[in-house]
Design a protein around this motif. Structure first.
Motif, PDB file in Angstrom:
ATOM      1  N   TRP A  67       1.329  -1.272  -0.152  1.00 10.19           N
ATOM      2  CA  TRP A  67       0.160   0.397   0.251  1.00 10.19           C
ATOM      3  C   TRP A  67       1.114   1.279  -0.501  1.00 10.19           C
ATOM      4  O   TRP A  67       0.370   2.382   0.110  1.00 10.19           O
ATOM      5  CB  TRP A  67      -0.791  -0.210   0.765  1.00 10.19           C
ATOM      6  N   ALA A  68       2.397   1.047  -0.172  1.00  7.37           N
ATOM      7  CA  ALA A  68       2.947   2.328  -0.038  1.00  7.37           C
ATOM      8  C   ALA A  68       2.214   3.474  -1.630  1.00  7.37           C
ATOM      9  O   ALA A  68       2.534   2.872  -2.283  1.00  7.37           O
ATOM     10  CB  ALA A  68       4.760   1.679  -1.121  1.00  7.37           C
ATOM     11  N   PRO A  69       2.594   4.208  -0.605  1.00  3.45           N
ATOM     12  CA  PRO A  69       1.863   5.981  -1.955  1.00  3.45           C
ATOM     13  C   PRO A  69       2.587   6.071  -3.675  1.00  3.45           C
ATOM     14  O   PRO A  69       3.926   6.123  -3.565  1.00  3.45           O
ATOM     15  CB  PRO A  69       2.472   6.644  -0.853  1.00  3.45           C
ATOM     16  N   THR A  70       1.909   6.007  -4.363  1.00  5.84           N
ATOM     17  CA  THR A  70       2.722   5.948  -5.468  1.00  5.84           C
ATOM     18  C   THR A  70       1.593   7.314  -6.302  1.00  5.84           C
ATOM     19  O   THR A  70       0.929   7.388  -7.174  1.00  5.84           O
ATOM     20  CB  THR A  70       2.574   5.178  -6.310  1.00  5.84           C
ATOM     21  N   PRO A  71       2.631   8.508  -6.059  1.00  9.59           N
ATOM     22  CA  PRO A  71       1.686   9.755  -6.726  1.00  9.59           C
ATOM     23  C   PRO A  71       1.817   9.758  -8.216  1.00  9.59           C
ATOM     24  O   PRO A  71       2.783   9.670  -8.604  1.00  9.59           O
ATOM     25  CB  PRO A  71       2.138  11.320  -5.942  1.00  9.59           C
ATOM     26  N   ARG A  72       0.560  10.547  -8.836  1.00  9.65           N
ATOM     27  CA  ARG A  72       1.093  10.958  -9.741  1.00  9.65           C
ATOM     28  C   ARG A  72       1.473  11.958 -10.532  1.00  9.65           C
ATOM     29  O   ARG A  72       0.945  13.261  -9.094  1.00  9.65           O
ATOM     30  CB  ARG A  72      -0.194  10.049 -10.942  1.00  9.65           C
ATOM     31  N   GLU A  73       1.662  12.467 -11.430  1.00  7.58           N
ATOM     32  CA  GLU A  73       1.961  14.407 -11.591  1.00  7.58           C
ATOM     33  C   GLU A  73       0.799  14.447 -12.379  1.00  7.58           C
ATOM     34  O   GLU A  73       0.990  13.981 -13.887  1.00  7.58           O
ATOM     35  CB  GLU A  73       3.645  14.813 -12.041  1.00  7.58           C
ATOM     36  N   ALA A  74       0.588  15.810 -12.533  1.00 10.25           N
ATOM     37  CA  ALA A  74      -0.645  16.372 -14.301  1.00 10.25           C
ATOM     38  C   ALA A  74      -0.247  17.643 -13.503  1.00 10.25           C
ATOM     39  O   ALA A  74      -0.654  18.498 -12.404  1.00 10.25           O
ATOM     40  CB  ALA A  74      -1.727  15.694 -13.655  1.00 10.25           C
ATOM     41  N   GLY A  75       0.054  18.382 -14.710  1.00 12.72           N
ATOM     42  CA  GLY A  75      -0.334  20.226 -15.170  1.00 12.72           C
ATOM     43  C   GLY A  75       0.844  20.470 -13.829  1.00 12.72           C
ATOM     44  O   GLY A  75       0.121  21.730 -13.238  1.00 12.72           O
ATOM     45  N   LEU A  77       1.677  18.809 -10.992  1.00 15.10           N
ATOM     46  CA  LEU A  77       0.870  18.933  -9.878  1.00 15.10           C
ATOM     47  C   LEU A  77       0.573  17.138  -9.436  1.00 15.10           C
ATOM     48  O   LEU A  77       0.406  16.347 -10.118  1.00 15.10           O
ATOM     49  CB  LEU A  77      -0.670  20.146  -9.434  1.00 15.10           C
ATOM     50  N   ARG A  78       1.393  17.359  -7.462  1.00 15.27           N
ATOM     51  CA  ARG A  78       0.789  15.852  -7.478  1.00 15.27           C
ATOM     52  C   ARG A  78       0.158  14.888  -7.358  1.00 15.27           C
ATOM     53  O   ARG A  78      -0.204  15.861  -5.695  1.00 15.27           O
ATOM     54  CB  ARG A  78       2.336  16.056  -6.520  1.00 15.27           C
ATOM     55  N   SER A  79      -0.589  13.707  -6.853  1.00 20.71           N
ATOM     56  CA  SER A  79      -1.720  13.898  -6.429  1.00 20.71           C
ATOM     57  C   SER A  79      -1.395  12.292  -6.035  1.00 20.71           C
ATOM     58  O   SER A  79      -1.281  11.636  -6.590  1.00 20.71           O
ATOM     59  CB  SER A  79      -2.573  13.405  -7.753  1.00 20.71           C
ATOM     60  N   LEU A  80      -1.423  12.149  -4.894  1.00 19.92           N
ATOM     61  CA  LEU A  80      -1.857  10.441  -4.470  1.00 19.92           C
ATOM     62  C   LEU A  80      -2.939   9.691  -4.857  1.00 19.92           C
ATOM     63  O   LEU A  80      -2.676   8.396  -4.497  1.00 19.92           O
ATOM     64  CB  LEU A  80      -1.925  10.931  -3.107  1.00 19.92           C
ATOM     65  N   ALA A  81      -4.430  10.325  -5.455  1.00 17.07           N
ATOM     66  CA  ALA A  81      -5.388  10.046  -5.009  1.00 17.07           C
ATOM     67  C   ALA A  81      -5.973  11.283  -5.940  1.00 17.07           C
ATOM     68  O   ALA A  81      -5.965  12.889  -6.381  1.00 17.07           O
ATOM     69  CB  ALA A  81      -6.155   9.410  -3.994  1.00 17.07           C
ATOM     70  N   THR A  82      -6.970  10.176  -6.844  1.00 14.89           N
ATOM     71  CA  THR A  82      -7.615  10.917  -7.776  1.00 14.89           C
ATOM     72  C   THR A  82      -9.057  10.374  -7.501  1.00 14.89           C
ATOM     73  O   THR A  82      -9.862   9.682  -7.618  1.00 14.89           O
ATOM     74  CB  THR A  82      -7.278  11.369  -9.711  1.00 14.89           C
ATOM     75  N   ALA A  83     -10.248  11.937  -8.056  1.00 11.89           N
ATOM     76  CA  ALA A  83     -11.654  11.669  -8.070  1.00 11.89           C
ATOM     77  C   ALA A  83     -11.899  12.067  -9.192  1.00 11.89           C
ATOM     78  O   ALA A  83     -12.004  12.526 -10.305  1.00 11.89           O
ATOM     79  CB  ALA A  83     -11.977  11.980  -6.844  1.00 11.89           C
ATOM     80  N   GLY A  84     -12.999  10.801 -10.344  1.00  8.59           N
ATOM     81  CA  GLY A  84     -13.163  10.879 -11.168  1.00  8.59           C
ATOM     82  C   GLY A  84     -14.024  10.113 -12.262  1.00  8.59           C
ATOM     83  O   GLY A  84     -13.268   8.808 -11.471  1.00  8.59           O
ATOM     84  N   GLN A  85     -14.933  10.172 -12.605  1.00 10.22           N
ATOM     85  CA  GLN A  85     -15.097   9.367 -13.791  1.00 10.22           C
ATOM     86  C   GLN A  85     -15.860   7.637 -12.956  1.00 10.22           C
ATOM     87  O   GLN A  85     -15.846   6.368 -13.203  1.00 10.22           O
ATOM     88  CB  GLN A  85     -13.880   8.618 -14.755  1.00 10.22           C
ATOM     89  N   GLY A  86     -16.691   8.159 -11.501  1.00 12.17           N
ATOM     90  CA  GLY A  86     -16.667   6.918 -11.018  1.00 12.17           C
ATOM     91  C   GLY A  86     -16.801   6.648  -9.721  1.00 12.17           C
ATOM     92  O   GLY A  86     -16.665   6.048  -8.327  1.00 12.17           O
ATOM     93  N   LYS A  87     -15.020   6.732  -9.702  1.00  8.91           N
ATOM     94  CA  LYS A  87     -14.540   5.939  -8.829  1.00  8.91           C
ATOM     95  C   LYS A  87     -13.488   7.180  -8.026  1.00  8.91           C
ATOM     96  O   LYS A  87     -12.814   8.006  -9.201  1.00  8.91           O
ATOM     97  CB  LYS A  87     -13.516   5.099  -9.574  1.00  8.91           C
ATOM     98  N   TRP A 331      -7.357  20.871 -11.342  1.00 14.97           N
ATOM     99  CA  TRP A 331      -6.974  20.234 -10.207  1.00 14.97           C
ATOM    100  C   TRP A 331      -6.934  19.225 -10.617  1.00 14.97           C
ATOM    101  O   TRP A 331      -8.209  17.920 -10.707  1.00 14.97           O
ATOM    102  CB  TRP A 331      -8.092  20.911  -9.730  1.00 14.97           C
ATOM    103  N   PRO A 332      -5.889  18.420 -10.725  1.00 12.98           N
ATOM    104  CA  PRO A 332      -6.852  16.702 -11.223  1.00 12.98           C
ATOM    105  C   PRO A 332      -6.774  15.893 -10.439  1.00 12.98           C
ATOM    106  O   PRO A 332      -7.306  14.534 -10.869  1.00 12.98           O
ATOM    107  CB  PRO A 332      -5.102  16.598 -12.038  1.00 12.98           C
ATOM    108  N   ALA A 333      -7.076  15.788  -9.372  1.00 13.41           N
ATOM    109  CA  ALA A 333      -7.304  15.292  -8.075  1.00 13.41           C
ATOM    110  C   ALA A 333      -8.804  15.285  -8.082  1.00 13.41           C
ATOM    111  O   ALA A 333      -9.475  13.895  -7.576  1.00 13.41           O
ATOM    112  CB  ALA A 333      -6.507  15.623  -6.580  1.00 13.41           C
TER     113      ALA A 333
END
Length: 721
Positions: A67-75, A77-87, A331-333
């Motif tokens: 469960w180690a965090p693996t953030p993603r980069e977009a625009g 900004l670093r996002s540990l989680a993303t909310a959208g498309q129903g999940k 706001w990618p998250a």
């Protein structure tokens, strides 16, 4: 337990402030097979968690995926989680996790009001290890906690990189005067919340210093928890009447066109106000290169659905819709919908045809129907139930469908229901479920007992009739002062119906041990004299006129009933109930009952429903290990009895204060102690008075409630890939 003793002493200050399906056999087998390996691999986790009594019966969590965090980069900004498309997707080394089992953590301990933030460093350290051992992946807090919370969370996560605890940070509004002002846009209300948002942003990044202020954490925050920050939930449950009036007053409030969050054309003034606050938070986080999913608190009272079968108009007066507060492409998250939703309230769950027709696990289930309706309404916007659960209290405050009431559950039964609800929330397609709560909270009040108590000292004793005090996975059990000794009230080898009576008091009960005479009586009445000047008709089963409360016990049938002299009956403080509607009682006496629903009329049909009562004074037989609601049992020749303070008429046992209703007002009278009489078949035997010293510091111990393994299995099941 960490850096504090087993018996915890807490001194209150005076200020106040804010506030299914079974586990798969394979998963069970995995847990059992990995018990020894997991425990041996992580001794520091095991030893810390096992500092809480009851944890030793819980097997080691499986090692499994990381469960180690693996953030993603977009625009940028670093996002540990993303909310959208129903999940809601939490990005981990083991892949995206799309359902989060979590728990809500309060900020206080027995003896304190919530704004006193009394949790110790050692408690945080122990609790984080115990949460992880119980399969909990997210801890949600409502407000800024003291610096030690963040320091200990970072320390735990660094020591357990593959099993971190993720944080859902809340921001609680410091100024709730919008209710009296009927204006959420009031400058003082808005400014205070904006300041708190700024402080919360700084706290999670370890860049805050605050001087002491009533109701707020203070100190210097140096720990950066953003590598494990899964999201934000701001605000509190909004009052529907004040919200509706505020919307009317601020109808011309401009739309929000923030860089990161905007309001839609359909947004109400309140939704615009919330969009502005979320945009302010996002702006602060983006400046630090961060983007996490964000949401505002909502609850069924102000949900976006309409409930025409709801009997109380205020429960369907105002609507708040997270679909009207949206994230921009910058706001990618993204955003999500957050609900505090319980299976027993509001009443529309008992009357709404569509909910009653919804089926889950082979039966009609209106709560499953409700959470499914929320998800259906929000469409691609992920929906989380960020508060759910039932309390393990003797007292109840509302009756729920399928037996999921607001109380009157044993600890084991409550946790069975909690586990069922967590699986239900996952199975209906929602993105997370956060149990309320981690610990029992003594300061809590509820509508059908708060008029019976001294509100300034409620946190100093533990009322088993107040359901709100018993939601925790961890029991904060009354321990009594270590200086208080057992009192011998009677010692007569030839006595009858009893030969010896001893007593001990703690913050929840007057505890009696009665050595029965030979032969033992088939029925017995324990009479309790709390106000010597109050006399009248004798209690059932006795000729004793001095008693003001009584326990009538049938030792053969193993049944019992608690009674109060009519002058001390607290029910009239809450509602006027016709005598005919009350349970049977002797002349001058009344069964101990609680109101759990007032009389109401169903809209549309005009059907009138009577008030509903709980016979809270029905005395269950058995030991507390078998049923935490049981108040008496036989132990050889001894009768062991726990008498809740409220069943003796006390409004504040810490100061010997008895509540005497005067119309709809509670008056307080001091009791010298509690006189005890044992009666059977015409013999009334005076045992003597129970006395104690007033207290301002309660003592308590922590323990894991029996049945917690059921919730732990559900957490492991729902957190699977």
């Amino acid at each position: 337990m960490g850096d504090f003793p087993l018996h915890l002493v807490q001194a209150p200050r005076r200020h106040r402030s804010a506030r299914a399906k079974p586990l798969l056999i394979g998963a069970v087998t995995l847990v059992m097979c990995l018990f020894l390996a997991g425990a041996a691999a992580r001794p520091e986790l095991r030893s810390a968690a096992f500092a809480i009594p009851g944890m030793t019966g819980i097997g080691s969590p499986p090692t499994g995926r990381s469960w180690a965090p693996t953030p993603r980069e977009a625009g940028g900004l670093r996002s540990l989680a993303t909310a959208g498309q129903g999940k809601f997707a939490l990005h981990t080394a083991g892949g995206d996790v799309t359902f989060l089992p979590g728990v809500n953590l309060g900020s206080t301990t027995p003896g304190h009001q919530p704004g006193e933030l009394s949790v110790s460093t050692g408690q945080y350290r122990t609790w984080f290890a115990a949460m992880a051992w119980l399969g909990i992946r997210v801890v949600r807090i409502y407000t800024i906690h003291p610096p030690s919370f963040y320091t200990e969370l970072v320390a735990y996560n660094r020591a357990n990189p593959d099993r971190p605890l993720y944080l859902m940070q809340g921001v609680y509004p410091p100024d709730e005067s919008y209710v009296e002002k009927s204006d959420l846009f009031d400058r003082a209300v808005t400014t205070a919340f904006q300041r708190e948002i700024r402080d919360a942003d700084s706290a999670v990044r370890g860049q805050l210093t605050r001087t002491p202020q009533p109701g707020r954490a203070d100190g210097t925050w140096t720990a950066d928890v953003t590598p494990w920050l899964a999201g934000w939930i701001i605000g509190a449950e909004l009052d529907p009447v004040a919200t509706a009036r505020s919307d009317d007053r601020n109808a011309d409030a401009p739309p929000v066109r923030g860089r990161y969050v905007r309001s839609t054309p359909q947004a109400s003034p309140t939704e615009r106000w919330l969009a502005a606050r979320l945009n302010e938070l996002a702006t602060l986080q983006a400046a630090a290169g961060l983007s996490q999913p964000i949401a505002f608190v909502n609850w069924p009272t102000t949900d976006p659905l309409r409930h025409p079968q709801e009997p109380l108009p205020e429960e369907d007066l105002a609507q708040l819709d997270a679909n009207h507060v949206v994230a921009t492409a910058k706001w990618p998250a993204g955003t999500f919908a957050s609900y505090h939703a319980y299976p027993y309230y509001p009443d529309f769950q008992r009357h709404e045809p569509a909910l009653l027709a919804h089926r889950y696990a082979g039966r009609a289930d209106p709560y499953a129907g409700y959470v499914a309706a929320l998800k259906r309404h929000h469409g691609d916007l992920p929906t989380l139930i960020t508060e759910f659960g039932v309390p393990s209290a003797l007292g109840s405050a509302h009756s729920g469908p399928l037996g999921r009431s607001q109380g009157d559950h044993s600890e084991r039964e409550a946790l069975r229901i909690d586990a069922e609800l967590l699986r239900l929330i996952r199975d209906e397609g929602l993105a997370g479920g956060f149990l309320f709560a981690w610990t029992d909270e003594w300061f809590k009040a509820t509508w059908n007992t708060q008029r019976h108590q001294d509100p300034e000292r409620r946190q100093l004793w533990h009322d088993v009739l107040t359901n709100e005090q018993h939601f925790g996975l961890i029991a904060m059990a009354a321990a009594g002062s270590p200086e208080a000794s057992t009192q011998y009230l009677l010692d007569d080898e030839n006595g009858w119906p009893s030969r010896r009576v001893t007593a001990r008091v703690d913050e929840a009960y007057l505890r009696l041990r009665v050595r029965l005479g030979n032969p033992a009586p088939s029925t017995l009445t324990l009479g309790f004299d709390v106000l010597p000047g109050l006399t009248g008709e004798p209690a059932p089963g006795t000729a004793n006129r001095s008693a003001d409360a009584a326990f009538f016990l049938d030792l053969v049938a193993r049944t019992g009933q608690a009674y109060l002299r009519r002058q001390l009956d607290p029910l009239p403080l809450d509602v006027k109930v016709p005598v005919a509607a009350r349970g049977p009682a002797a002349i001058g006496w009344q069964r101990f009952e609680l109101i759990v629903n007032r009389a109401r009329t169903l809209p549309g049909t005009g059907r009138k429903l009577p008030a509903e009562l709980q016979n809270a004074g029905m005395l269950r037989y058995g030991g507390p290990d078998a049923d935490s609601r049981a108040l008496w049992e036989r132990d050889g020749d001894d009768l062991v009895v726990r008498v809740p303070w409220a069943m003796l008429g006390f409004a504040d046992p810490s100061r010997h204060m008895v509540g005497v209703p005067a119309g709809r007002k509670l008056t307080l009278r001091a009791a010298p102690g509690v006189g005890v009489t044992v009666s059977a078949t015409g013999t009334d035997q005076t045992a003597g008075p129970v006395t104690w010293v007033n207290w301002n510091r309660p003592y308590y111990t922590e323990r894991l409630k029996p049945g917690a393994e059921q919730f732990r299995d559900a957490a492991l099941d729902t957190a699977g890939p």
